[in-house]
Design a protein around this motif. Structure first.
Motif, PDB file in Angstrom:
ATOM      1  N   THR A   1      -3.097  16.986  23.190  1.00  0.00           N
ATOM      2  CA  THR A   1      -2.784  15.750  22.487  1.00  0.00           C
ATOM      3  C   THR A   1      -1.346  15.379  22.779  1.00  0.00           C
ATOM      4  OG1 THR A   1      -4.340  16.215  20.693  1.00  0.00           O
ATOM      5  CG2 THR A   1      -2.578  14.634  20.227  1.00  0.00           C
ATOM      6  N   ILE A   2      -1.135  14.134  23.206  1.00  0.00           N
ATOM      7  CA  ILE A   2       0.213  13.605  23.407  1.00  0.00           C
ATOM      8  C   ILE A   2       0.479  12.609  22.288  1.00  0.00           C
ATOM      9  CG2 ILE A   2       1.773  12.370  24.950  1.00  0.00           C
ATOM     10  CD1 ILE A   2       0.013  13.229  27.275  1.00  0.00           C
ATOM     11  N   GLY A   3       1.588  12.774  21.606  1.00  0.00           N
ATOM     12  CA  GLY A   3       1.935  11.889  20.498  1.00  0.00           C
ATOM     13  C   GLY A   3       3.258  11.200  20.720  1.00  0.00           C
ATOM     14  N   PHE A   4       3.332   9.946  20.294  1.00  0.00           N
ATOM     15  CA  PHE A   4       4.565   9.161  20.334  1.00  0.00           C
ATOM     16  C   PHE A   4       4.882   8.741  18.903  1.00  0.00           C
ATOM     17  CE2 PHE A   4       2.485   8.708  24.396  1.00  0.00           C
ATOM     18  CZ  PHE A   4       3.501   8.856  25.318  1.00  0.00           C
ATOM     19  N   VAL A   5       6.066   9.096  18.413  1.00  0.00           N
ATOM     20  CA  VAL A   5       6.377   8.849  17.010  1.00  0.00           C
ATOM     21  C   VAL A   5       7.611   7.970  16.837  1.00  0.00           C
ATOM     22  CG1 VAL A   5       5.302  10.993  16.247  1.00  0.00           C
ATOM     23  CG2 VAL A   5       7.730  10.983  16.792  1.00  0.00           C
ATOM     24  N   GLN A   6       8.033   7.262  17.897  1.00  0.00           N
ATOM     25  CA  GLN A   6       9.142   6.339  17.742  1.00  0.00           C
ATOM     26  C   GLN A   6       8.686   5.077  17.017  1.00  0.00           C
ATOM     27  OE1 GLN A   6       7.949   7.247  20.774  1.00  0.00           O
ATOM     28  NE2 GLN A   6       7.628   5.449  22.057  1.00  0.00           N
ATOM     29  N   SER A   7       9.625   4.274  16.611  1.00  0.00           N
ATOM     30  CA  SER A   7       9.306   3.090  15.815  1.00  0.00           C
ATOM     31  C   SER A   7       9.282   1.839  16.682  1.00  0.00           C
ATOM     32  CB  SER A   7      10.339   2.926  14.692  1.00  0.00           C
ATOM     33  OG  SER A   7       9.992   1.855  13.852  1.00  0.00           O
ATOM     34  N   HIS A   8       8.076   1.482  17.194  1.00  0.00           N
ATOM     35  CA  HIS A   8       7.827   0.186  17.828  1.00  0.00           C
ATOM     36  C   HIS A   8       8.647  -0.047  19.100  1.00  0.00           C
ATOM     37  CE1 HIS A   8       5.611  -0.787  14.210  1.00  0.00           C
ATOM     38  NE2 HIS A   8       6.680  -0.549  13.485  1.00  0.00           N
ATOM     39  N   GLU A   9       9.091   0.964  19.787  1.00  0.00           N
ATOM     40  CA  GLU A   9       9.868   0.777  21.009  1.00  0.00           C
ATOM     41  C   GLU A   9       9.405   1.766  22.081  1.00  0.00           C
ATOM     42  OE1 GLU A   9      14.254  -0.773  19.461  1.00  0.00           O
ATOM     43  OE2 GLU A   9      14.024   1.313  20.036  1.00  0.00           O
ATOM     44  N   CYS A  10       9.688   1.408  23.327  1.00  0.00           N
ATOM     45  CA  CYS A  10       9.607   2.330  24.471  1.00  0.00           C
ATOM     46  C   CYS A  10       8.202   2.847  24.753  1.00  0.00           C
ATOM     47  CB  CYS A  10      10.565   3.507  24.271  1.00  0.00           C
ATOM     48  SG  CYS A  10      12.276   3.021  24.077  1.00  0.00           S
ATOM     49  N   LEU A  11       7.176   2.035  24.536  1.00  0.00           N
ATOM     50  CA  LEU A  11       5.814   2.462  24.871  1.00  0.00           C
ATOM     51  C   LEU A  11       4.949   1.233  25.119  1.00  0.00           C
ATOM     52  CD1 LEU A  11       3.772   4.742  25.278  1.00  0.00           C
ATOM     53  CD2 LEU A  11       3.294   4.655  22.820  1.00  0.00           C
ATOM     54  N   ARG A  12       5.049   0.682  26.322  1.00  0.00           N
ATOM     55  CA  ARG A  12       4.182  -0.443  26.687  1.00  0.00           C
ATOM     56  C   ARG A  12       2.904   0.052  27.353  1.00  0.00           C
ATOM     57  NH1 ARG A  12       6.558  -5.056  25.592  1.00  0.00           N
ATOM     58  NH2 ARG A  12       4.791  -6.163  26.519  1.00  0.00           N
ATOM     59  N   SER A  13       3.007   1.142  28.112  1.00  0.00           N
ATOM     60  CA  SER A  13       1.804   1.711  28.721  1.00  0.00           C
ATOM     61  C   SER A  13       2.081   3.164  29.068  1.00  0.00           C
ATOM     62  CB  SER A  13       1.401   0.933  29.988  1.00  0.00           C
ATOM     63  OG  SER A  13       2.359   1.103  31.011  1.00  0.00           O
ATOM     64  N   LEU A  14       0.987   3.909  29.349  1.00  0.00           N
ATOM     65  CA  LEU A  14       1.073   5.335  29.652  1.00  0.00           C
ATOM     66  C   LEU A  14       0.059   5.670  30.741  1.00  0.00           C
ATOM     67  CD1 LEU A  14       1.807   8.373  28.980  1.00  0.00           C
ATOM     68  CD2 LEU A  14      -0.085   8.273  27.326  1.00  0.00           C
ATOM     69  N   SER A  15       0.485   6.475  31.716  1.00  0.00           N
ATOM     70  CA  SER A  15      -0.470   7.039  32.672  1.00  0.00           C
ATOM     71  C   SER A  15      -0.183   8.518  32.839  1.00  0.00           C
ATOM     72  CB  SER A  15      -0.396   6.322  34.022  1.00  0.00           C
ATOM     73  OG  SER A  15       0.853   6.543  34.643  1.00  0.00           O
ATOM     74  N   VAL A  16      -1.247   9.293  33.006  1.00  0.00           N
ATOM     75  CA  VAL A  16      -1.149  10.730  33.265  1.00  0.00           C
ATOM     76  C   VAL A  16      -1.967  11.026  34.519  1.00  0.00           C
ATOM     77  CG1 VAL A  16      -1.645  13.045  32.406  1.00  0.00           C
ATOM     78  CG2 VAL A  16      -0.838  11.275  30.824  1.00  0.00           C
ATOM     79  N   ASN A  17      -1.300  11.604  35.503  1.00  0.00           N
ATOM     80  CA  ASN A  17      -1.964  11.940  36.772  1.00  0.00           C
ATOM     81  C   ASN A  17      -2.674  10.723  37.378  1.00  0.00           C
ATOM     82  OD1 ASN A  17      -1.129  14.614  36.761  1.00  0.00           O
ATOM     83  ND2 ASN A  17      -2.906  15.277  35.554  1.00  0.00           N
ATOM     84  N   GLY A  18      -2.004   9.576  37.335  1.00  0.00           N
ATOM     85  CA  GLY A  18      -2.555   8.381  37.952  1.00  0.00           C
ATOM     86  C   GLY A  18      -3.658   7.703  37.180  1.00  0.00           C
ATOM     87  N   ARG A  19      -3.781   8.012  35.897  1.00  0.00           N
ATOM     88  CA  ARG A  19      -4.832   7.404  35.067  1.00  0.00           C
ATOM     89  C   ARG A  19      -4.196   6.717  33.866  1.00  0.00           C
ATOM     90  NH1 ARG A  19      -8.819  10.565  31.201  1.00  0.00           N
ATOM     91  NH2 ARG A  19     -10.154   8.852  30.509  1.00  0.00           N
ATOM     92  N   ARG A  20      -4.478   5.416  33.725  1.00  0.00           N
ATOM     93  CA  ARG A  20      -3.949   4.650  32.592  1.00  0.00           C
ATOM     94  C   ARG A  20      -4.688   5.040  31.317  1.00  0.00           C
ATOM     95  NH1 ARG A  20      -1.200  -0.223  34.373  1.00  0.00           N
ATOM     96  NH2 ARG A  20      -1.162  -0.863  32.189  1.00  0.00           N
ATOM     97  N   LEU A  21      -3.906   5.249  30.222  1.00  0.00           N
ATOM     98  CA  LEU A  21      -4.513   5.782  29.006  1.00  0.00           C
ATOM     99  C   LEU A  21      -4.243   4.963  27.750  1.00  0.00           C
ATOM    100  CD1 LEU A  21      -3.656   9.571  29.478  1.00  0.00           C
ATOM    101  CD2 LEU A  21      -5.842   8.452  29.880  1.00  0.00           C
ATOM    102  N   GLU A  22      -3.466   3.886  27.860  1.00  0.00           N
ATOM    103  CA  GLU A  22      -3.051   3.236  26.619  1.00  0.00           C
ATOM    104  C   GLU A  22      -4.212   2.695  25.800  1.00  0.00           C
ATOM    105  OE1 GLU A  22      -2.174   0.328  30.031  1.00  0.00           O
ATOM    106  OE2 GLU A  22      -1.938   2.454  29.595  1.00  0.00           O
ATOM    107  N   GLU A  23      -5.322   2.342  26.423  1.00  0.00           N
ATOM    108  CA  GLU A  23      -6.453   1.834  25.661  1.00  0.00           C
ATOM    109  C   GLU A  23      -7.135   2.933  24.844  1.00  0.00           C
ATOM    110  OE1 GLU A  23      -9.126  -0.277  28.146  1.00  0.00           O
ATOM    111  OE2 GLU A  23      -7.698  -1.890  28.620  1.00  0.00           O
TER     112      GLU A  23
END
Length: 974
Positions: A262-284
């Protein structure tokens, strides 16, 4: 206290002039002459950039300095004669915490300390120079994360790396280096040193009322906090303004075997428009309610490339990430393999993170705007629309930079504290409650094999100050402390966007630690990690620190709910009085100029102190180098303007004169009021209206207050401010200037009534947009301001006053206690105290029913909180909300000033639906006014008892339609 002739030099250590998050220790041992030669007593004058903690012969003496502009840096004076040993060596020790970045209450300067000791005869016994020894505090971890855009840094101390005895006389500092003497008092950037203009703050020992809960927990296995702002935007450490940029942050997640994680992001509304791991987009695939975002992934054995689009409009600009892998897998961050890898020696200064970009800075954009960047930013867009792979590190190598280790915290204590993979609660053993009971045997923290242990303390109400604890532990045991404001049952409102955590790594044995960083909190968690045996807690303490006040004001009545509301208003105001009024003790600790106008009025009815009010008002014009419109929070690295906040400042200057009768102050402030109003008047448009692009705020509500165009409430308050400025001009003897301001007020008032009234709605519209479009929104806020400022002609005022008495449901309703203050002012002018009491009971009563011990920033579940029904308010202690303490004294007790300096006072109680009330109001010239009344509702007969100082002329009136007895007592004045 007295101004001194500085003979000391500014000193610092070798290295950077303005290092990031550096704690530096200074010592000087000096001889004190025999008592009969010293003249008796000793005064130590001191200041530092950014903050200091002072010790004399091992005793902590004080902290400082108060917030101030660098060019007018305040210095403190401490009487230390009782701590010195005549005829013997004596030691001064000073911890200087240099931020190295600008915050909302500090402008970046450079590291420095200046101090001087003089005896009673004026002889200099010690003064900072090259003979003082200094060392970087090796136990302080300079890579601790930014706390927030308002604050500097969270705290991370390893007690194994630094001898706590460094403050004592016996400590051997011969291994420390000599200090660097930089220049005399008056050097840049501290061109003027000004003696502190308020007393030293209090320190009151507060212990928790109970251990609230006990749990065994598991959290992330790997965490990091990346200062994206300072890493990617060069020079951003020099200010606290927003930045807008395009770029990515990359790292490698190393797993020692293939696993689910599990990857978690706990910042407040900044610095996370999209995420990819090993060439795979995961934000959805994200889940969790914002600001928390989580995603479950399959990690390969070895390196897994993680790429995050961190583009956006940022204030704090902190990426907070945690990773939890299913056991028995282990995960960690490490630098991706890329073509620009540096040598091993160079990598020692670098982190496990890379950046791609920044490609460019961008104007503030809405969501659609981000999708339309194609032509202007093709490199960013090409990467944005794909999942980044190792091949891209080759293709885009010219854009890749390693992120310096200084900008990456390898442990994010906030993330570890708020997210638990496992959280098993236990009943609290009776013995563990010893942790909060002074003078009992120590409490042993239960030990759970394979788990961390969390102990949650409740202080009973919110406080603001410095955390102390005394524990017994094995070396290397980690104690993570985390404070927050509110919980209810199983719900805990974690404070996203604020990291006031403290990680303390224990030395062996019994030890005591006192944090030098101010925190505001009610609840405090201690998570013990890595313990080989149970930790023993001897004490946990909060040193409550605030501007020193006497509890002069009081209020009780026949309504227990109103009494509780008055009490939370009192406590809120007190804990929000630091070296200035501040908005809140936790999230910000910022002197917001507009907030402080209302806070000062409340304080007048509670404590009667004026030094802090005067200090706040005089700080504001110092922002003119940032903007001639004056900044909305000062002194600050964020150059931001809320026009209403400047208007409230000018109004507060006039109210200070009314409170004190200080004509010299009125003359001094008039020059600044005239200066800024002249610049505001340059924004009058061809319709004669105030039209500006800015932060056009009044209330947290869906009123139509765009940041560009004509905002009605703002125009109305400008009229009121111009009239206030005219009155101040007459006090200053400037009849011509006063007449000019009055003409401007009359002209603007006429334009408001011509262009901003809707005959169809029979109300004032909220605004005219920049494109000329008239707002269709009608709000209570705008009608309240129209009534309060006297903008409306009599026929219109009669209409809008009916809205104040019976708010139409189709109008936008008031959204914050701050706006309620103005509503209550308007109701008081209308003689509608009964309606005011009903509104206070309804809105503040919700806080009391939810267990509030302080006033909330917002009303429950309003606007910003609707996504989370458990989140009742952002801040649970906010002094802009303390209105009841003012209005209950002014209206229910009926104590009102009729002349500057309270030379003449009216006492005219308004009972509403109460049958009795009693209380006290401070008199600014000394003493207090005591009022106690009882009303027989059957006979409409009142008994009114009044006591007041003889230096005050008093007019006493019973309520209309009420007869009764008045008993007066005049107190002699020394």
């Amino acid at each position: 206290m007295k101004n001194i002739d500085w003979q000391a030099s500014w000193i610092w250590g070798e290295g950077e002039a303005s290092p990031r998050n550096e704690w530096r220790c200074f010592r000087k041992t000096f001889e004190v002459p025999p008592a009969n030669e010293s003249g008796g007593g000793a005064l130590l004058s001191i200041t530092a950039d950014s903050r200091y903690v002072l010790y004399v012969n091992g005793t902590r003496v004080g902290r400082g300095p108060v917030r101030s502009w660098p060019s007018e840096l305040a210095y403190d004076q401490h009487e230390i004669g009782h701590l010195l040993k005549p005829g013997q060596p004596n030691t001064i020790a000073v911890l200087v915490m240099h931020f190295g970045i600008s915050t909302f209450y500090y402008l970046r300067g450079r590291g420095g300390l200046i101090a001087q000791v003089q005896d009673g005869a004026g002889h200099v016994l010690a003064a900072t120079d090259a003979s003082w020894r200094n060392s970087v505090h090796l136990g302080h971890h300079p890579r601790s994360p930014r706390a927030s855009c308002q604050h500097a840094f969270a705290e991370y101390v390893d007690a194994r790396l630094w001898d706590a005895a460094w403050v004592s006389e016996s400590f051997d500092d011969t291994a420390w280096e000599a200090s660097l003497a930089m220049g005399a008092a008056g050097m840049e950037p501290w061109t003027t040193l000004k003696l502190r203009d308020i007393p030293l703050l209090t320190e009151e020992r507060i212990v928790p009322v109970r251990v609230e809960s006990l749990a065994k927990v598991k959290s992330f296995q790997a965490t990091a906090a990346v200062d994206v702002r300072n890493a990617l935007v060069k020079g951003s450490e020099n200010h606290a303004n927003r930045n807008a940029f395009l770029g990515f942050a990359l790292t490698s997640l190393y797993a020692d075997r293939a696993c689910k994680a599990t990857i978690g992001f706990v910042q407040s509304h900044e610095c996370l428009r999209s995420l990819s791991v090993n060439g795979r987009r995961l934000e959805e695939q994200f889940y969790g309610s914002k600001p928390e975002r989580y995603v479950d992934v399959e990690l390969l054995a070895g390196d897994n490339l993680l790429a995050i689009d961190v583009s956006g409009h940022i204030h704090t600009g902190k990426l907070q990430i945690g990773v939890y892998a299913d056991e028995p897998a282990n995960v960690s961050f490490r630098a991706p393999a890329w073509p620009g890898r540096l040598t091993t020696a160079e990598e020692g200064l670098l982190s496990d993170w890379l950046s791609i970009g920044p490609f460019d800075t961008v104007e503030l954009l809405d969501h659609q705007g981000w999708r339309e960047l194609n032509e202007e930013h093709p490199v960013y867009v090409a990467l944005r629309d794909k999942a980044i792979t190792l091949d891209d590190l080759v293709a885009y190598r010219q854009w890749i930079e390693p992120i310096a280790a200084a900008h990456v915290s390898e442990a994010d204590i906030f993330a570890l504290s708020v997210w638990r993979k496992e959280n098993v609660k236990y009943a609290v053993p009776a013995e563990l409650q010893n942790a909060v009971i002074p003078h009992r045997e120590p409490a042993e923290v239960p030990f759970f094999e394979g788990y961390d242990t969390e102990v949650l303390f409740d202080l009973g109400k919110e406080y603001s100050g410095y955390l102390q604890f005394e524990i017994e532990a094995e070396a290397g045991t980690v104690l993570d402390w985390y404070g927050f404001e509110y919980m209810s049952g199983q719900y805990r409102q974690d404070m996203f966007g604020l990291d006031h955590t403290l990680r303390y790594v224990a030395v062996d044995g019994r030890q005591r630690y006192e944090s030098p960083i101010r925190r505001g909190l009610r609840y405090l968690t201690l998570t013990v990690r890595g313990a080989a045996k149970p930790v023993k807690i001897h004490s946990v303490t909060m040193l409550q620190s605030n501007y020193p006040v006497a509890e002069v004001g009081s209020f009780t009545s026949s309504d227990a709910l109103l009494n509780d509301i008055w009490e939370i208003s009192r406590h809120t105001t007190k804990v929000c009085m630091e070296d200035t009024f501040v908005d809140c003790p936790a999230f910000e600790q910022v002197f917001w100029v507009g907030d402080s106008r209302n806070e000062a009025l409340v304080s007048n009815y509670l404590f009667g102190v004026q030094d802090i009010v005067k200090r706040c008002l005089k700080l504001v014009p110092g922002s003119k180098f940032q903007t001639p419109l004056f900044a909305d929070q000062v002194p600050s690295g964020w150059s931001s303007v809320i026009p209403n906040w400047t208007f409230f400042w000018a109004i507060a200057c006039a109210e200070y004169y009314e409170q004190t009768g200080d004509r010299d102050f009125a003359r001094e402030m008039y020059e600044h009021i005239q200066f800024t109003l002249a610049h505001y008047l340059t924004h009058i448009d061809d319709k004669g209206l105030f039209n500006i692009k800015g932060w056009n705020l009044l209330d947290w509500s869906p009123i139509d207050q765009p940041n560009d165009g004509v905002v009605t409430h703002q125009n109305m308050f400008l009229v009121h401010t111009l009239k206030t400025g005219a009155a101040m001009g007459r006090l200053a003897g400037d009849e011509a200037g006063a007449a000019e301001l009055e003409r401007a007020a009359d002209s603007l008032q006429e334009a408001i009534n011509r262009h901003l009234w809707s005959e169809e709605a029979r109300a004032y519209i909220d605004c005219i947009h920049a494109d000329g479009r008239r707002s269709t929104v009608i709000s209570m806020q705008t009608q309240v301001v129209a009534s309060l400022t006297g903008i409306a002609p009599s026929d219109r005022k009669a209409v809008i006053d009916t809205y104040l008495i019976a708010p139409p449901p189709n109008f936008v309703q008031i959204g914050s206690p701050f706006m309620s203050f103005f509503y209550y002012e308007a109701l008081a002018k209308l003689g509608e105290t009964g309606l005011m009491l009903q509104d206070i009971r309804r809105n503040y009563g919700q806080m009391i029913r939810h267990g509030a011990t302080t006033c909330w920033e917002q009303y429950p579940n309003f606007l910003e909180n609707r996504a989370n029904p458990d989140m009742l308010s952002r801040s649970h202690c906010h002094a802009w909300s303390a209105a009841p303490a003012y209005f209950l004294g002014r209206e229910v007790l009926g104590v009102r000033s009729l002349a500057p300096g309270w030379r003449k006072v009216e006492i005219a109680p308004i009972p509403g639906d109460l049958t009795w009330a009693k209380g006290s109001v401070p008199h600014p010239a000394g003493g207090r006014i005591d009022v106690a009344w009882t009303l027989d509702t059957a006979t409409q007969t009142m008994t009114l008892n009044v006591t007041y100082p003889a230096h005050t002329e008093v007019e006493i009136r019973l309520p209309d339609g009420v007869q009764g007895v008045v008993n007066e007592v005049k107190l002699a004045v020394l």
